[in-house]
Design an enzyme around this catalytic site. Sequence first.
Site, PDB file in Angstrom:
ATOM      1  N   GLY A  83       0.800  -1.126  -0.020  1.00 32.97           N
ATOM      2  CA  GLY A  83      -0.104  -0.197  -0.034  1.00 32.97           C
ATOM      3  C   GLY A  83       1.008   1.330  -0.012  1.00 32.97           C
ATOM      4  O   GLY A  83       1.797   1.125   0.205  1.00 32.97           O
ATOM      5  N   CYS A 110       5.038  -6.318   1.253  1.00 32.52           N
ATOM      6  CA  CYS A 110       5.752  -4.886   1.585  1.00 32.52           C
ATOM      7  C   CYS A 110       4.858  -4.275   2.642  1.00 32.52           C
ATOM      8  O   CYS A 110       5.314  -4.618   3.817  1.00 32.52           O
ATOM      9  CB  CYS A 110       5.326  -4.320  -0.030  1.00 32.52           C
ATOM     10  SG  CYS A 110       6.317  -2.810  -0.296  1.00 32.52           S
ATOM     11  N   TYR A 111       4.127  -3.146   2.368  1.00 37.47           N
ATOM     12  CA  TYR A 111       3.408  -2.528   3.630  1.00 37.47           C
ATOM     13  C   TYR A 111       2.897  -3.480   4.276  1.00 37.47           C
ATOM     14  O   TYR A 111       2.904  -3.386   5.622  1.00 37.47           O
ATOM     15  CB  TYR A 111       2.458  -1.655   2.784  1.00 37.47           C
ATOM     16  CG  TYR A 111       1.756  -0.807   3.972  1.00 37.47           C
ATOM     17  CD1 TYR A 111       2.072   0.427   4.703  1.00 37.47           C
ATOM     18  CD2 TYR A 111       0.454  -1.393   4.492  1.00 37.47           C
ATOM     19  CE1 TYR A 111       1.285   1.013   5.469  1.00 37.47           C
ATOM     20  CE2 TYR A 111      -0.304  -0.720   5.308  1.00 37.47           C
ATOM     21  CZ  TYR A 111       0.179   0.429   6.072  1.00 37.47           C
ATOM     22  OH  TYR A 111      -0.649   1.249   7.088  1.00 37.47           O
ATOM     23  N   GLU A 199       3.654 -10.879  -6.604  1.00 35.61           N
ATOM     24  CA  GLU A 199       2.736 -10.987  -7.568  1.00 35.61           C
ATOM     25  C   GLU A 199       3.122 -10.538  -8.909  1.00 35.61           C
ATOM     26  O   GLU A 199       2.156 -10.638  -9.853  1.00 35.61           O
ATOM     27  CB  GLU A 199       1.438 -10.300  -6.896  1.00 35.61           C
ATOM     28  CG  GLU A 199       1.548  -8.902  -6.894  1.00 35.61           C
ATOM     29  CD  GLU A 199       2.291  -8.364  -5.602  1.00 35.61           C
ATOM     30  OE1 GLU A 199       3.077  -9.173  -4.930  1.00 35.61           O
ATOM     31  OE2 GLU A 199       1.811  -7.113  -5.080  1.00 35.61           O
ATOM     32  N   ASP A 255     -18.074 -10.037 -22.518  1.00 31.93           N
ATOM     33  CA  ASP A 255     -18.623  -9.866 -21.267  1.00 31.93           C
ATOM     34  C   ASP A 255     -19.923 -10.424 -21.389  1.00 31.93           C
ATOM     35  O   ASP A 255     -20.323 -11.256 -20.661  1.00 31.93           O
ATOM     36  CB  ASP A 255     -18.426  -9.059 -20.513  1.00 31.93           C
ATOM     37  CG  ASP A 255     -16.978  -8.307 -20.221  1.00 31.93           C
ATOM     38  OD1 ASP A 255     -16.017  -9.369 -20.497  1.00 31.93           O
ATOM     39  OD2 ASP A 255     -16.543  -6.915 -19.880  1.00 31.93           O
ATOM     40  N   LYS A 397     -11.010 -10.506 -16.040  1.00 36.39           N
ATOM     41  CA  LYS A 397     -11.280 -10.746 -17.422  1.00 36.39           C
ATOM     42  C   LYS A 397     -10.634 -12.218 -18.308  1.00 36.39           C
ATOM     43  O   LYS A 397     -11.361 -12.657 -19.087  1.00 36.39           O
ATOM     44  CB  LYS A 397     -10.563  -9.712 -18.202  1.00 36.39           C
ATOM     45  CG  LYS A 397     -10.913  -9.646 -19.649  1.00 36.39           C
ATOM     46  CD  LYS A 397     -12.006  -8.823 -19.709  1.00 36.39           C
ATOM     47  CE  LYS A 397     -12.495  -8.369 -21.093  1.00 36.39           C
ATOM     48  NZ  LYS A 397     -13.590  -7.235 -21.270  1.00 36.39           N
TER      49      LYS A 397
END
Length: 541
Positions: A83, A110-111, A199, A255, A397
Amino acid sequence: MAQHPVVPMATTLDAGPAAVDFSGGARSEAPELVLVLDFGSQTAQLIARRVREQNVFCQLVRPDLSAERIRKLAPRGLILSGGPASVYDKGAPLPDPRIFDLGIPILGICYGMQAICRALGNEVSPGAHREFGRTSCRVLADGDLFDRVPGELTVWMSHGDQVKGLSEQWVPLASTGDCPAAAVKHRTRAIYGLQFHPEVTHTQCGGTLLGNFVKSICGCRGTWKMSSFIEQQVTGLRERVGNKRVICGLSGGVDSSVVAALLFKAIGKQLSCIFVNNGLLRAGEAESVRRSFGDHFRTDLHVVDAREQFLSELKGIVDPQQKRKTIGRVFIEVFQAEARSIPDAEFLAQGTLYPDVIESGASVDGPAATIKHHHNVGGLPDKLGFQLIEPLRDLFKDEVRTLGHELGLPDEMIWRHPFPGPGLAVRCLGEVRPERLEVLRKADEIVLDELRKAGLYRKVQQAFAVLLPVQSVGVMGDFRTYDDVVAVRAIQTEDFMTADWYPLSCDVLQSISTRITNSVRGVNRVVYDISSKPPSTIEWE
Ligand code: XMP
């Protein structure tokens, strides 16, 4: 938008407890769920995607979700995302400290790592240097989180603060030149921290690290798969819809097509699809929808030919905003009139995706901040008087594409580039007239055809032609011409928020240009758009 609790997807359809099952048959077992506490990192969604790639269902929730609520959701693991804040900032988001006593494995990134380490007695302070980008990382302890990961690896860092004084309770697992505690582990509890971002694809073996966490440490078996998603949705949709009718607006895009195919599988003849031909479609679009949903799926397909209505309302309008507003208004009018003519319709199905849900902050437990403002031209207002059905609201997606494939949709539909609601009108700069649309449609068809021939259609995320409102001088045979200019745009992007222009080869550009100037009457010049977003946008209007 309606609010939904963060629970595995079938329950978003209120399908009852029996529907909450991703185990492929073992109905008594709880679904394998991993939650990401979202502290606002740009890559928090990517964490969820990477975890889902391990066939474990994963959702983003707000960072301060109470331990009580988390316990009820019974996740197998918790991941605290990165973050933008510093843990020392006033008002910095922090997790409920009781989550550390839940006995659920936790990984901080991280954060998220700094928040954990600070809460559990370590010192966090600004590093000597801020670290951004690729860094070499040395693994200090084999196995465990670093199982099947090489001793030296490249990782992606993006931080100012770092964990400095590690208390007795903690063990460093990896270090970098600037960061001695690049990965840490609690001595007695299954609590881990990574200063780098596993990630992102720039981190070597990032997927393996996350896989080790969710599989070996959290004990997930990885049973979440698309076929079980389809089964769950079909059961849930049937229960929810009963014997009522559902309307689904088709745009020709992936979609809405996937929503319709899924609904058709669930409720067959109780589905009515509406496709509005607004006269602003690309070549072949209306036929493709008719082929798939009229001939192949044999749905109750209503094709509304509103070409004249749209074009007469657009007459004389050159202002882009005015065009968008007009098209949006007419679309709603036309759609509503058609929907009203369908008896017993109680539900309206929409192709809302998970990123829209997260970014609109619509999920009860989702992050509150609205990050993205959606264009909603060519969409429908929330209040049309129907109950909303959004069967894709838990999917990304790429997962929607997989689902479309499993449901038997043709590749051309699954991989179709996005097309804006206002259609060719925002690519026909100046007044939208039928003859100008025809020129644009032909030029656009050539651009897409040449990309397909060159095997580039899936390498770029969007490509199209734009008809400019200027004429330029040319020469054809012995004649001087004063004709239109077509611009060609092809972009590469991950999220359409930023984009790079795609470096098409000279050969491809030449084929496009020659074919357009030779076969599209009224065009004597083709130019290539070499602007990124920002400062440009993807569309020209
Ligand atoms: P821009 O031009 O803002 O476009 O960089 C980003 C993405 O959004 C699409 N777009 C729209 N989609 N209705 C839509 O459904 C719209 O009014 C609209 N305007 C732009 C655009 O094609 C690109 O993919």
